[in-house]
Design a protein around this motif. Structure first.
Motif, PDB file in Angstrom:
ATOM      1  N   HIS A   1       0.812  -1.208   0.000  1.00  0.00           N
ATOM      2  CA  HIS A   1       0.000   0.000   0.000  1.00  0.00           C
ATOM      3  C   HIS A   1       0.856   1.275   0.000  1.00  0.00           C
ATOM      4  N   LEU A   2       1.847   1.329   0.920  1.00  0.00           N
ATOM      5  CA  LEU A   2       2.541   2.601   1.151  1.00  0.00           C
ATOM      6  C   LEU A   2       3.976   2.662   0.627  1.00  0.00           C
ATOM      7  N   MET A   3       4.535   1.510   0.234  1.00  0.00           N
ATOM      8  CA  MET A   3       5.947   1.515  -0.161  1.00  0.00           C
ATOM      9  C   MET A   3       6.242   2.486  -1.318  1.00  0.00           C
ATOM     10  N   PRO A   4       5.398   2.553  -2.360  1.00  0.00           N
ATOM     11  CA  PRO A   4       5.746   3.488  -3.444  1.00  0.00           C
ATOM     12  C   PRO A   4       5.831   4.929  -2.955  1.00  0.00           C
ATOM     13  N   ALA A   5       4.897   5.314  -2.061  1.00  0.00           N
ATOM     14  CA  ALA A   5       4.944   6.691  -1.560  1.00  0.00           C
ATOM     15  C   ALA A   5       6.198   6.909  -0.726  1.00  0.00           C
ATOM     16  N   VAL A   6       6.439   5.987   0.221  1.00  0.00           N
ATOM     17  CA  VAL A   6       7.579   6.184   1.130  1.00  0.00           C
ATOM     18  C   VAL A   6       8.895   6.180   0.350  1.00  0.00           C
ATOM     19  N   THR A   7       9.053   5.263  -0.585  1.00  0.00           N
ATOM     20  CA  THR A   7      10.334   5.217  -1.311  1.00  0.00           C
ATOM     21  C   THR A   7      10.497   6.433  -2.236  1.00  0.00           C
ATOM     22  N   SER A   8       9.376   7.043  -2.632  1.00  0.00           N
ATOM     23  CA  SER A   8       9.527   8.267  -3.436  1.00  0.00           C
ATOM     24  C   SER A   8      10.021   9.415  -2.544  1.00  0.00           C
ATOM     25  N   TRP A   9       9.648   9.405  -1.236  1.00  0.00           N
ATOM     26  CA  TRP A   9      10.193  10.436  -0.319  1.00  0.00           C
ATOM     27  C   TRP A   9      11.690  10.227  -0.127  1.00  0.00           C
ATOM     28  N   TRP A  10      12.132   8.938  -0.109  1.00  0.00           N
ATOM     29  CA  TRP A  10      13.573   8.676   0.063  1.00  0.00           C
ATOM     30  C   TRP A  10      14.381   9.498  -0.949  1.00  0.00           C
ATOM     31  N   GLU A  11      13.828   9.617  -2.152  1.00  0.00           N
ATOM     32  CA  GLU A  11      14.598  10.301  -3.200  1.00  0.00           C
ATOM     33  C   GLU A  11      14.836  11.772  -2.877  1.00  0.00           C
ATOM     34  N   SER A  12      13.945  12.375  -2.056  1.00  0.00           N
ATOM     35  CA  SER A  12      14.144  13.800  -1.762  1.00  0.00           C
ATOM     36  C   SER A  12      14.715  14.038  -0.363  1.00  0.00           C
ATOM     37  N   LEU A  13      15.199  12.973   0.296  1.00  0.00           N
ATOM     38  CA  LEU A  13      15.822  13.194   1.616  1.00  0.00           C
ATOM     39  C   LEU A  13      17.082  14.039   1.449  1.00  0.00           C
ATOM     40  N   GLY A  14      17.379  14.835   2.485  1.00  0.00           N
ATOM     41  CA  GLY A  14      18.436  15.834   2.332  1.00  0.00           C
ATOM     42  C   GLY A  14      19.816  15.350   2.718  1.00  0.00           C
ATOM     43  N   ASN A  15      20.800  16.125   2.289  1.00  0.00           N
ATOM     44  CA  ASN A  15      22.194  15.875   2.666  1.00  0.00           C
ATOM     45  C   ASN A  15      22.786  17.232   3.037  1.00  0.00           C
ATOM     46  N   PRO A  16      22.338  17.801   4.181  1.00  0.00           N
ATOM     47  CA  PRO A  16      22.674  19.198   4.474  1.00  0.00           C
ATOM     48  C   PRO A  16      24.158  19.410   4.757  1.00  0.00           C
ATOM     49  N   VAL A  17      24.618  20.601   4.466  1.00  0.00           N
ATOM     50  CA  VAL A  17      25.986  20.989   4.829  1.00  0.00           C
ATOM     51  C   VAL A  17      25.857  21.836   6.094  1.00  0.00           C
ATOM     52  N   LEU A  18      26.540  21.418   7.153  1.00  0.00           N
ATOM     53  CA  LEU A  18      26.417  22.126   8.430  1.00  0.00           C
ATOM     54  C   LEU A  18      27.325  23.359   8.441  1.00  0.00           C
ATOM     55  N   THR A  19      26.910  24.371   7.701  1.00  0.00           N
ATOM     56  CA  THR A  19      27.680  25.622   7.643  1.00  0.00           C
ATOM     57  C   THR A  19      27.635  26.293   9.025  1.00  0.00           C
ATOM     58  N   PRO A  20      28.560  27.231   9.292  1.00  0.00           N
ATOM     59  CA  PRO A  20      28.499  27.951  10.576  1.00  0.00           C
ATOM     60  C   PRO A  20      27.138  28.616  10.790  1.00  0.00           C
ATOM     61  N   GLU A  21      26.519  29.134   9.718  1.00  0.00           N
ATOM     62  CA  GLU A  21      25.215  29.815   9.852  1.00  0.00           C
ATOM     63  C   GLU A  21      24.142  28.807  10.253  1.00  0.00           C
ATOM     64  N   LEU A  22      24.181  27.625   9.619  1.00  0.00           N
ATOM     65  CA  LEU A  22      23.176  26.606   9.946  1.00  0.00           C
ATOM     66  C   LEU A  22      23.374  26.109  11.384  1.00  0.00           C
ATOM     67  N   GLN A  23      24.624  25.933  11.769  1.00  0.00           N
ATOM     68  CA  GLN A  23      24.892  25.502  13.154  1.00  0.00           C
ATOM     69  C   GLN A  23      24.318  26.523  14.131  1.00  0.00           C
ATOM     70  N   LYS A  24      24.521  27.820  13.837  1.00  0.00           N
ATOM     71  CA  LYS A  24      24.025  28.868  14.740  1.00  0.00           C
ATOM     72  C   LYS A  24      22.498  28.834  14.799  1.00  0.00           C
ATOM     73  N   ALA A  25      21.875  28.635  13.644  1.00  0.00           N
ATOM     74  CA  ALA A  25      20.398  28.595  13.618  1.00  0.00           C
ATOM     75  C   ALA A  25      19.894  27.419  14.470  1.00  0.00           C
TER      76      ALA A  25
END
Ligand SMILES: NC(=O)c1ccc[n+]([C@@H]2O[C@H](COP(=O)([O-])OP(=O)(O)OC[C@H]3O[C@@H](n4cnc5c(N)ncnc54)[C@H](O)[C@@H]3O)[C@@H](O)[C@H]2O)c1
Length: 308
Positions: A250-274
């Motif tokens: 039922h839900l695997m196609p939806a969940v695996t489509s979200w996997w494709e947009s999961l993030g890979n953030p860069v922890l810049t000094p500004e992001l760390q401060k936020a």
């Protein structure tokens, strides 16, 4: 053959080592602690004193004695005559490797060396040790005197007997050991935490929600279930009467489509401060010891609810 464990050396007595010491004492063990810092004995004393009423609630054994520990600054002398070691020194190969080489040569026959490392590889940590086959990861969660899980990893170097002995030891003192069949950086639970934290950071970076709301999305939502069952069993129930198989259908196609947009953030000094500003706002700037005391009191109630 593994020795019965009655006296244990706690090598590295900071946040984790001091908490381990409190738990071991509550289970009737004798503790010899060692740490290069002159503050360590005071930290252990405060930890044992503060935790003792909770430890009694959690089932301290009849022979438990909060005073059955001594401090020995030299780690090699500390391990002499001990049946096992729980090592909790800083998380760096260049600190742990020489320490482990030195103490492994001084330990009695059959003594286990258990390592609290959060994610280093046991096969590298045990390089050059006198008995690498007795060196096993025994990774706890903070605070070890409250959280039951201990990840046990033997990697390619520990003997199956040592892994078994580590599991038997942790079970005997009331912990919940799980065995990892392979060594991987970060072991298992920290990898799961890291995957979630990466997305939690990404959601703030993308402006999807505030730090406080990202935290509430777990603590007021799925986090409540996760204290009871893990991600696989949770989704088994999400599939209704059809269980995990229906969930997949039922839900695997939806969940695996979200996997494709999961993030890979860069922890810049500004992001760390936020993130830091956001969590300070979320917690109302309350000091860490007060936050930890509230968390620990709630954890004790949660543990009681789980076992009750
Ligand atoms: N903090 C956590 O949430 C957590 C959770 C699980 C496991 N761990 C692991 O536990 C270990 C200790 O982490 P911590 O958070 O207690 O760190 P910490 O900095 O609080 O404590 C480390 C202690 O080691 C001492 N030390 C420094 N050099 C040493 C040496 N050569 N020999 C012996 N001791 C030495 C320090 O004086 C300090 O008291 C690490 O391997 C870490 O990955 C940490």
């Amino acid at each position: 053959m593994a020795r019965p464990i009655r006296r244990i050396a706690v090598i590295g007595a900071g946040t984790i080592g001091a908490s381990w010491a409190a738990w071991f004492l509550s289970r009737g063990l004798e503790v010899v602690a060692s740490d290069p810092s002159p503050d360590a004995p005071g930290l252990i004393r405060r930890m044992v004193e503060t935790a003792w009423p909770i430890l009694q609630q959690l089932g301290a054994t009849a022979d438990a004695d909060p005073g059955r520990w001594r401090f020995e600054p030299d780690p090699v002398k500390a391990v002499e005559g001990c049946d096992a070691v729980q090592e909790s020194a800083p998380e760096r190969y260049e600190v742990k490797q020489p320490l482990l080489r030195a103490i492994s040569a001084a330990l009695p026959e059959g003594a286990l060396i258990l390592l609290s490392s959060s994610g280093l590889l046991v096969s590298r940590l045990s390089e050059g040790c006198t008995h690498p086959e007795r060196v096993v990861i025994g990774h706890p969660f903070n605070p070890p005197h409250l959280i039951p899980l201990v990840e046990v990893v033997g990697g390619t170097t520990a003997s199956p007997e040592a892994v078994q002995a580590a599991v038997a030891f942790y079970q005997a003192i009331g912990k919940y050991p799980i065995v990892l069949n392979k060594e991987v950086p970060g072991h298992l639970a920290n990898r799961l935490q890291a995957a979630l934290w990466r997305e939690a950071v990404h959601m703030v970076a993308e402006g999807v929600a505030s730090v406080a709301d990202v935290d509430a999305a777990i603590s007021q939502g799925p986090g409540l279930r996760w204290a009871l069952m893990g991600p696989h069993a949770t989704f088994h129930l999400a599939g209704g009467e059809g269980g995990y198989a229906h969930f997949m259908h039922h839900l695997m196609p939806a969940v695996t489509s979200w996997w494709e947009s999961l993030g890979n953030p860069v922890l810049t000094p500004e992001l760390q401060k936020a993130l830091i500003d956001g969590v300070t706002q979320e917690t109302g700037g309350r000091p860490i010891p007060a936050l930890a005391a509230d968390r620990d009191a709630a954890l004790v109630r949660l543990l009681a609810a789980k076992t009750g």
